[in-house]
Design a protein around this motif. Structure first.
Motif, PDB file in Angstrom:
ATOM      1  N   LEU A 101      36.186  26.978  45.710  1.00 23.51           N
ATOM      2  CA  LEU A 101      35.006  27.799  46.001  1.00 23.51           C
ATOM      3  C   LEU A 101      33.828  26.957  46.478  1.00 23.51           C
ATOM      4  O   LEU A 101      32.782  27.498  46.838  1.00 23.51           O
ATOM      5  CB  LEU A 101      34.610  28.605  44.757  1.00 23.51           C
ATOM      6  CG  LEU A 101      35.709  29.503  44.182  1.00 23.51           C
ATOM      7  CD1 LEU A 101      35.204  30.251  42.954  1.00 23.51           C
ATOM      8  CD2 LEU A 101      36.217  30.482  45.242  1.00 23.51           C
ATOM      9  N   LEU A 105      31.859  29.954  48.890  1.00 26.03           N
ATOM     10  CA  LEU A 105      31.147  30.889  48.027  1.00 26.03           C
ATOM     11  C   LEU A 105      29.955  30.251  47.334  1.00 26.03           C
ATOM     12  O   LEU A 105      28.838  30.788  47.380  1.00 26.03           O
ATOM     13  CB  LEU A 105      32.092  31.485  46.989  1.00 26.03           C
ATOM     14  CG  LEU A 105      31.440  32.489  46.014  1.00 26.03           C
ATOM     15  CD1 LEU A 105      30.836  33.664  46.776  1.00 26.03           C
ATOM     16  CD2 LEU A 105      32.457  32.980  44.988  1.00 26.03           C
ATOM     17  N   GLU A 163      39.413  37.867  46.630  1.00 28.72           N
ATOM     18  CA  GLU A 163      39.681  36.947  47.725  1.00 28.72           C
ATOM     19  C   GLU A 163      41.133  37.072  48.173  1.00 28.72           C
ATOM     20  O   GLU A 163      42.044  36.812  47.386  1.00 28.72           O
ATOM     21  CB  GLU A 163      39.404  35.507  47.302  1.00 28.72           C
ATOM     22  CG  GLU A 163      39.631  34.497  48.417  1.00 28.72           C
ATOM     23  CD  GLU A 163      39.395  33.070  47.964  1.00 28.72           C
ATOM     24  OE1 GLU A 163      38.845  32.294  48.764  1.00 28.72           O
ATOM     25  OE2 GLU A 163      39.760  32.734  46.823  1.00 28.72           O
ATOM     26  N   PRO A 241      43.949  30.662  50.326  1.00 27.94           N
ATOM     27  CA  PRO A 241      42.950  31.409  51.100  1.00 27.94           C
ATOM     28  C   PRO A 241      42.963  30.926  52.539  1.00 27.94           C
ATOM     29  O   PRO A 241      43.349  29.792  52.839  1.00 27.94           O
ATOM     30  CB  PRO A 241      41.628  31.056  50.407  1.00 27.94           C
ATOM     31  CG  PRO A 241      42.005  30.479  49.083  1.00 27.94           C
ATOM     32  CD  PRO A 241      43.337  29.838  49.261  1.00 27.94           C
ATOM     33  N   PRO A 244      38.056  28.424  55.514  1.00 23.56           N
ATOM     34  CA  PRO A 244      36.740  29.060  55.325  1.00 23.56           C
ATOM     35  C   PRO A 244      35.967  29.310  56.606  1.00 23.56           C
ATOM     36  O   PRO A 244      35.050  30.110  56.618  1.00 23.56           O
ATOM     37  CB  PRO A 244      36.007  28.045  54.429  1.00 23.56           C
ATOM     38  CG  PRO A 244      36.713  26.747  54.654  1.00 23.56           C
ATOM     39  CD  PRO A 244      38.142  27.107  54.886  1.00 23.56           C
ATOM     40  N   ALA A 271      46.189  38.450  46.505  1.00 19.86           N
ATOM     41  CA  ALA A 271      44.745  38.284  46.351  1.00 19.86           C
ATOM     42  C   ALA A 271      44.476  37.736  44.962  1.00 19.86           C
ATOM     43  O   ALA A 271      45.327  37.790  44.075  1.00 19.86           O
ATOM     44  CB  ALA A 271      44.025  39.611  46.551  1.00 19.86           C
ATOM     45  N   ILE A 274      37.750  36.805  41.781  1.00 16.06           N
ATOM     46  CA  ILE A 274      36.764  35.747  41.565  1.00 16.06           C
ATOM     47  C   ILE A 274      35.639  36.345  40.734  1.00 16.06           C
ATOM     48  O   ILE A 274      35.105  37.408  41.077  1.00 16.06           O
ATOM     49  CB  ILE A 274      36.201  35.214  42.896  1.00 16.06           C
ATOM     50  CG1 ILE A 274      37.323  34.704  43.799  1.00 16.06           C
ATOM     51  CG2 ILE A 274      35.175  34.120  42.631  1.00 16.06           C
ATOM     52  CD1 ILE A 274      38.078  33.529  43.267  1.00 16.06           C
ATOM     53  N   THR A 299      27.542  39.757  46.193  1.00 15.44           N
ATOM     54  CA  THR A 299      28.961  40.012  46.445  1.00 15.44           C
ATOM     55  C   THR A 299      29.324  41.477  46.395  1.00 15.44           C
ATOM     56  O   THR A 299      30.365  41.875  46.916  1.00 15.44           O
ATOM     57  CB  THR A 299      29.823  39.249  45.426  1.00 15.44           C
ATOM     58  OG1 THR A 299      29.394  39.571  44.095  1.00 15.44           O
ATOM     59  CG2 THR A 299      29.697  37.752  45.632  1.00 15.44           C
ATOM     60  N   ARG A 308      35.390  41.558  49.995  1.00 12.65           N
ATOM     61  CA  ARG A 308      36.538  40.685  50.197  1.00 12.65           C
ATOM     62  C   ARG A 308      36.135  39.562  51.135  1.00 12.65           C
ATOM     63  O   ARG A 308      35.510  39.787  52.162  1.00 12.65           O
ATOM     64  CB  ARG A 308      37.712  41.463  50.803  1.00 12.65           C
ATOM     65  CG  ARG A 308      38.339  42.449  49.837  1.00 12.65           C
ATOM     66  CD  ARG A 308      39.461  43.202  50.519  1.00 12.65           C
ATOM     67  NE  ARG A 308      40.097  44.119  49.583  1.00 12.65           N
ATOM     68  CZ  ARG A 308      41.156  43.802  48.867  1.00 12.65           C
ATOM     69  NH1 ARG A 308      41.685  42.587  48.961  1.00 12.65           N
ATOM     70  NH2 ARG A 308      41.714  44.671  48.052  1.00 12.65           N
ATOM     71  N   HIS A 309      36.517  38.361  50.764  1.00 16.99           N
ATOM     72  CA  HIS A 309      36.273  37.209  51.636  1.00 16.99           C
ATOM     73  C   HIS A 309      37.460  37.056  52.565  1.00 16.99           C
ATOM     74  O   HIS A 309      38.584  36.983  52.132  1.00 16.99           O
ATOM     75  CB  HIS A 309      36.118  35.939  50.805  1.00 16.99           C
ATOM     76  CG  HIS A 309      36.199  34.686  51.624  1.00 16.99           C
ATOM     77  ND1 HIS A 309      35.272  34.364  52.570  1.00 16.99           N
ATOM     78  CD2 HIS A 309      37.124  33.693  51.634  1.00 16.99           C
ATOM     79  CE1 HIS A 309      35.605  33.219  53.131  1.00 16.99           C
ATOM     80  NE2 HIS A 309      36.726  32.784  52.582  1.00 16.99           N
ATOM     81  N   THR A 310      37.217  37.049  53.865  1.00 16.20           N
ATOM     82  CA  THR A 310      38.285  36.823  54.840  1.00 16.20           C
ATOM     83  C   THR A 310      37.833  35.784  55.845  1.00 16.20           C
ATOM     84  O   THR A 310      36.653  35.521  55.988  1.00 16.20           O
ATOM     85  CB  THR A 310      38.651  38.123  55.574  1.00 16.20           C
ATOM     86  OG1 THR A 310      37.466  38.652  56.199  1.00 16.20           O
ATOM     87  CG2 THR A 310      39.212  39.123  54.614  1.00 16.20           C
TER      88      THR A 310
END
Length: 310
Positions: A101, A105, A163, A241, A244, A271, A274, A299, A308-310
């Motif tokens: 992270l 993040l 995530e 993941p 980034p 997934a 977090i 968030t 959602r982090h993509t």
């Protein structure tokens, strides 16, 4: 005995030379050596022994250091608490987080928070899941950002976001031209994973079990970037993941020369959660409380699902 002598003792016990510790304390090296000798006289035991040109703790010194660490930590926290009562817009947030992270993040959250509270400082620590929990239990961190609920009776955890994880394969892999695959399709291949104790390792093992197999571990690492490098070299596949700086789709379609392809999985929920955690019984300093609120607001908006982090 005074706090500066204890800090110098702590520094030397952790490997700093007497000369360096004396410079930090703004005294001469002979003066610090005499102070450490007086400390040993007060304690009534030899705390250091010389091994070659290096000072090492004696058994008595190792025992004493545990208490010195506690005393100095309590003193520093007390000073910080008083400073924050006087000026709640200042202070220090002690934050521990997963290595993975630290590339997206945590910088995002810290930057956004500092835009509102510029005078707040951060103490940052990185660790695996077990280490993060220990940071809280040892009170060496106010908050942790972790990949799963620690499930500890003394810890409160709140979800920040979900995530996505992708199946990373080498560019020349037999599945590289696909966008979606079943995890079961790589059941016989070597997996590149993090070492035991890391949350992403346990997530990988759980997803593989759900897909009907146990992963064949070919390589273990301590950083996701290391896993990416091994995948790019054609040494196996990995559940990680996306990079980034790009979504999985962009990594596959817009950059065909990249050495890795990220494929979405259709047979498992690929997934990981977090979240942010704190000690339930501990009263957090104002800056740490504000940081939790900031993290939750950043968030996920009110009434919305976590981003959602993509």
């Amino acid at each position: 005995m005074d706090l500066q002598v204890l800090r110098s003792f702590q520094a030397v016990a952790e490997g700093v030379t007497v000369t360096e510790a004396a410079a930090t304390a703004h005294i001469t090296q002979p003066a610090l050596s005499r102070a450490l000798n007086r400390l040993e006289s007060e304690i009534g035991a030899e705390l250091f022994q010389r091994v070659g040109r290096v000072l090492q703790l004696t058994p008595a010194g190792r025992v004493f250091k545990e208490y010195v660490d506690t005393v100095l930590d309590s003193y520093d926290r007390g000073r910080r608490a008083v400073a924050e009562v006087v000026d709640p817009d200042r202070g220090v947030v002690s934050l521990a987080f997963l290595h993975t992270l630290g590339t997206w993040l945590v910088p995002k959250l810290v930057t956004g928070f500092r835009q509102r509270f510029a005078a707040v400082r951060f103490e940052l620590h990185q660790a695996d899941e077990n280490g993060l929990t220990q940071h809280l239990l040892d009170s060496t961190a106010d908050l942790i950002i972790t990949g799963k609920d620690p499930g500890h009776p003394l810890i409160t955890w709140r979800l920040l976001l979900v995530e996505p994880l992708w199946l990373a394969v080498p560019a020349r892999h037999r599945l590289a031209q696909r966008r979606r695959v079943r995890l079961a399709e790589v059941a016989d291949e070597q997996f590149i994973v993090l070492k035991p104790g890391y949350g992403l390792r346990s997530v990988t093992e759980t997803l593989c079990r759900q897909a009907g197999f146990s992963p064949l571990v070919g390589f273990e690492g301590e950083e996701v970037e290391t896993l990416r490098g091994l995948v790019a070299s054609g040494l196996g596949v990995s559940l990680i993941p996306a990079a980034p700086d790009a979504t999985a789709a962009a990594a596959t379609e817009a950059n065909p020369d990249l050495p890795i392809r990220y494929l979405s999985l259709t047979d498992v929920r690929a997934a990981r959660d977090i979240g942010v955690a704190r000690l339930t019984s501990r009263t957090l300093p104002p800056a740490a409380r504000r940081f939790i609120e900031h993290a939750l607001d950043t968030t996920a908006g009110p009434g919305e699902a976590p981003l959602r982090h993509t």
